[in-house]
Design a protein around this motif. Structure first.
Motif, mmCIF file in Angstrom:
data_model
loop_
_atom_site.group_PDB
_atom_site.id
_atom_site.type_symbol
_atom_site.label_atom_id
_atom_site.label_comp_id
_atom_site.label_asym_id
_atom_site.label_seq_id
_atom_site.Cartn_x
_atom_site.Cartn_y
_atom_site.Cartn_z
ATOM 1 N N SER A 1 37.107 34.393 38.179
ATOM 2 C CA SER A 1 38.393 34.552 37.522
ATOM 3 C C SER A 1 38.309 35.771 36.606
ATOM 4 C CB SER A 1 38.735 33.278 36.719
ATOM 5 O OG SER A 1 40.026 33.378 36.139
ATOM 6 N N GLY A 2 39.319 35.969 35.784
ATOM 7 C CA GLY A 2 39.346 37.116 34.897
ATOM 8 C C GLY A 2 38.876 36.785 33.493
ATOM 9 N N ASP B 1 44.849 26.615 39.939
ATOM 10 C CA ASP B 1 45.099 28.015 40.284
ATOM 11 C C ASP B 1 43.874 28.742 40.820
ATOM 12 O OD1 ASP B 1 43.627 28.284 37.983
ATOM 13 O OD2 ASP B 1 45.187 29.304 36.826
ATOM 14 N N GLN B 2 42.785 27.992 41.142
ATOM 15 C CA GLN B 2 41.592 28.620 41.712
ATOM 16 C C GLN B 2 41.133 27.938 42.993
ATOM 17 O OE1 GLN B 2 39.361 28.860 37.659
ATOM 18 N NE2 GLN B 2 38.421 30.428 38.931
ATOM 19 N N THR C 1 48.214 43.462 35.920
ATOM 20 C CA THR C 1 49.104 42.518 35.237
ATOM 21 C C THR C 1 49.151 41.175 35.952
ATOM 22 O OG1 THR C 1 51.336 42.167 34.410
ATOM 23 C CG2 THR C 1 51.147 43.348 36.479
ATOM 24 N N ALA C 2 48.863 41.163 37.259
ATOM 25 C CA ALA C 2 48.852 39.915 38.018
ATOM 26 C C ALA C 2 47.438 39.503 38.402
ATOM 27 C CB ALA C 2 49.701 40.060 39.282
ATOM 28 N N LEU C 3 46.430 40.166 37.815
ATOM 29 C CA LEU C 3 45.038 39.897 38.163
ATOM 30 C C LEU C 3 44.214 39.454 36.963
ATOM 31 C CD1 LEU C 3 44.430 43.051 40.397
ATOM 32 C CD2 LEU C 3 44.859 40.722 41.186
ATOM 33 N N PHE C 4 44.532 39.982 35.766
ATOM 34 C CA PHE C 4 43.781 39.668 34.546
ATOM 35 C C PHE C 4 42.295 39.991 34.705
ATOM 36 C CE2 PHE C 4 47.551 37.027 34.554
ATOM 37 C CZ PHE C 4 48.001 37.076 33.252
ATOM 38 N N ARG D 1 40.139 31.673 32.825
ATOM 39 C CA ARG D 1 41.298 30.779 32.721
ATOM 40 C C ARG D 1 42.566 31.422 33.270
ATOM 41 N NH1 ARG D 1 40.677 26.696 28.993
ATOM 42 N NH2 ARG D 1 42.884 26.751 28.470
ATOM 43 N N THR D 2 42.418 32.458 34.105
ATOM 44 C CA THR D 2 43.590 33.229 34.532
ATOM 45 C C THR D 2 43.762 33.250 36.048
ATOM 46 O OG1 THR D 2 42.231 35.232 34.375
ATOM 47 C CG2 THR D 2 43.584 34.682 32.476
ATOM 48 N N GLY D 3 43.283 32.237 36.726
ATOM 49 C CA GLY D 3 43.467 32.172 38.166
ATOM 50 C C GLY D 3 42.365 32.875 38.936
ATOM 51 N N ALA D 4 42.367 32.669 40.237
ATOM 52 C CA ALA D 4 41.310 33.181 41.104
ATOM 53 C C ALA D 4 41.506 34.653 41.431
ATOM 54 C CB ALA D 4 41.270 32.373 42.398
ATOM 55 N N VAL D 5 40.401 35.363 41.587
ATOM 56 C CA VAL D 5 40.412 36.711 42.159
ATOM 57 C C VAL D 5 39.457 36.709 43.354
ATOM 58 C CG1 VAL D 5 41.017 37.878 40.010
ATOM 59 C CG2 VAL D 5 38.604 37.535 40.570
ATOM 60 N N ASP D 6 39.823 37.463 44.389
ATOM 61 C CA ASP D 6 39.052 37.463 45.637
ATOM 62 C C ASP D 6 38.321 38.787 45.814
ATOM 63 O OD1 ASP D 6 40.135 34.980 46.096
ATOM 64 O OD2 ASP D 6 41.705 35.700 47.446
ATOM 65 N N ARG D 7 37.021 38.699 46.012
ATOM 66 C CA ARG D 7 36.189 39.866 46.261
ATOM 67 C C ARG D 7 36.321 40.302 47.730
ATOM 68 N NH1 ARG D 7 33.822 42.837 42.046
ATOM 69 N NH2 ARG D 7 33.598 41.425 40.261
#
Length: 316
Positions: free
Chosen positions: A145-146, A265-266, A49-52, A237-243
């Motif tokens: 991103s997601g 947001d990225q 829900t907070a990662l998309f 378009r849903t912010g950064a995710v970190d591998r």
């Protein structure tokens, strides 16, 4: 099946401090060692829900655990401004105007315009990485991103409808926002919003099908009660995710050189979802003011004592 409470393993994992999760391991691998694979997978999907993101378990354990820990906090951290984002943005814009900031909308910025702005002072680009990449001709401005299906639904009110339904078998989330703010929908109706992450090659229909399965569980009779519906696909378009092996510090820097600063947001700033935009925006503004040869305090005083004087030394 619908259940009222999450698995005990998920709750146990959510209580663990984020600093106990390693940066360089995948969340599912690390979490399975803590609570078992079933609980770890449920926790990963809940955190979506907070990662998309369609595969939260493959992301950095530290990154996911930080979000899981905050999502499960009690009392909840989430706040619901009356009216949603629009009134909040209007209040911020009104405050800025009150400080003497000039705001111009519907004016497209291209590379020529950007060049003109940089000759007059520092510039803060508050935009997506894709737009910044084109404006600055900088191929390094990229980050994962997601990709998620978005669903907005208005249904006639029914006693017993759920507030939140979280999918634990796959990433997915539905929330009845009128439970917190009834004014978001006409009298006798409820506003539901949900997001269902899908993989890079998946079709939007796959996310929609999962959404409808969750609606069946949490909102019986929703098809007959629906008065309005809209869907969309948010890709990147849903912010950064970190591998694994990366943190927010590895994302594109706020400082781009030549008096240009980046907010969004990225970029390289801490926080959850929109907090990254706010944090990077504050840092970019402070750095821009300093680059203009002013102290932050002096810039604030000038804004307050010179209403209508324009945007001062920075352009956003």
């Amino acid at each position: 099946a619908a259940r009222r409470t999450p698995p005990v393993a998920l709750l146990r994992l959510a209580r663990k401090a984020p600093c106990t999760a390693p940066v360089d391991r995948a969340f599912l691998e690390w979490a399975a060692g803590q609570v078992g694979e079933e609980g770890a997978r449920a926790a990963a999907n809940f955190a979506a829900t907070a990662l998309f993101h369609h595969d939260p378990g493959a992301l950095s354990a530290r990154f996911v655990q930080e979000r899981l820990h905050r999502l499960a906090a009690f009392p909840p951290e989430a706040r619901y401004p009356v009216g949603g984002w629009a009134p909040l943005v209007e209040r911020m814009a009104g405050h800025a105007r009150g400080l003497g900031v000039g705001i111009e909308t519907a004016a497209r910025v291209d590379t020529r315009t950007l060049g003109e702005l940089t000759r007059t002072g520092p510039v803060v680009l508050a935009t997506s990485l894709a737009s910044a990449r084109a404006l600055l001709d900088d191929a390094s401005l990229t980050w994962e991103s997601g990709r998620t299906v978005l669903l907005d639904l208005a249904v006639r009110t029914r006693r017993g409808d759920a507030f939140v339904v979280s999918d634990l078998d796959a990433p997915g989330w539905l929330e009845r926002f009128t439970a917190q703010d009834p004014g978001l929908a006409p009298a006798g109706e409820q506003l539901l919003q949900g997001q269902f992450p899908i993989g890079p090659d998946a079709r939007r229909a796959e996310g929609t099908a999962r959404a409808e399965e969750l609606l069946d569980l949490g909102f019986p009779g929703w098809r007959e009660r629906t008065t309005w519906r809209v869907e969309a696909l948010a890709d990147g378009r849903t912010g950064a995710v970190d591998r694994p092996g990366t943190t927010w510090r590895d994302r594109p820097s706020v400082v781009r050189g030549d008096g240009i600063f980046l907010a969004g947001d990225q970029v390289a700033a801490p926080g959850l979802l929109s907090e990254v935009s706010f944090t990077s925006g504050l840092e970019a503004a402070v750095l821009a003011v300093k680059a203009a040869g002013l102290s932050v305090k002096a810039a604030g005083q000038r804004s307050r004592t010179a209403p209508g004087a324009g945007a001062g030394p920075t352009r956003t």
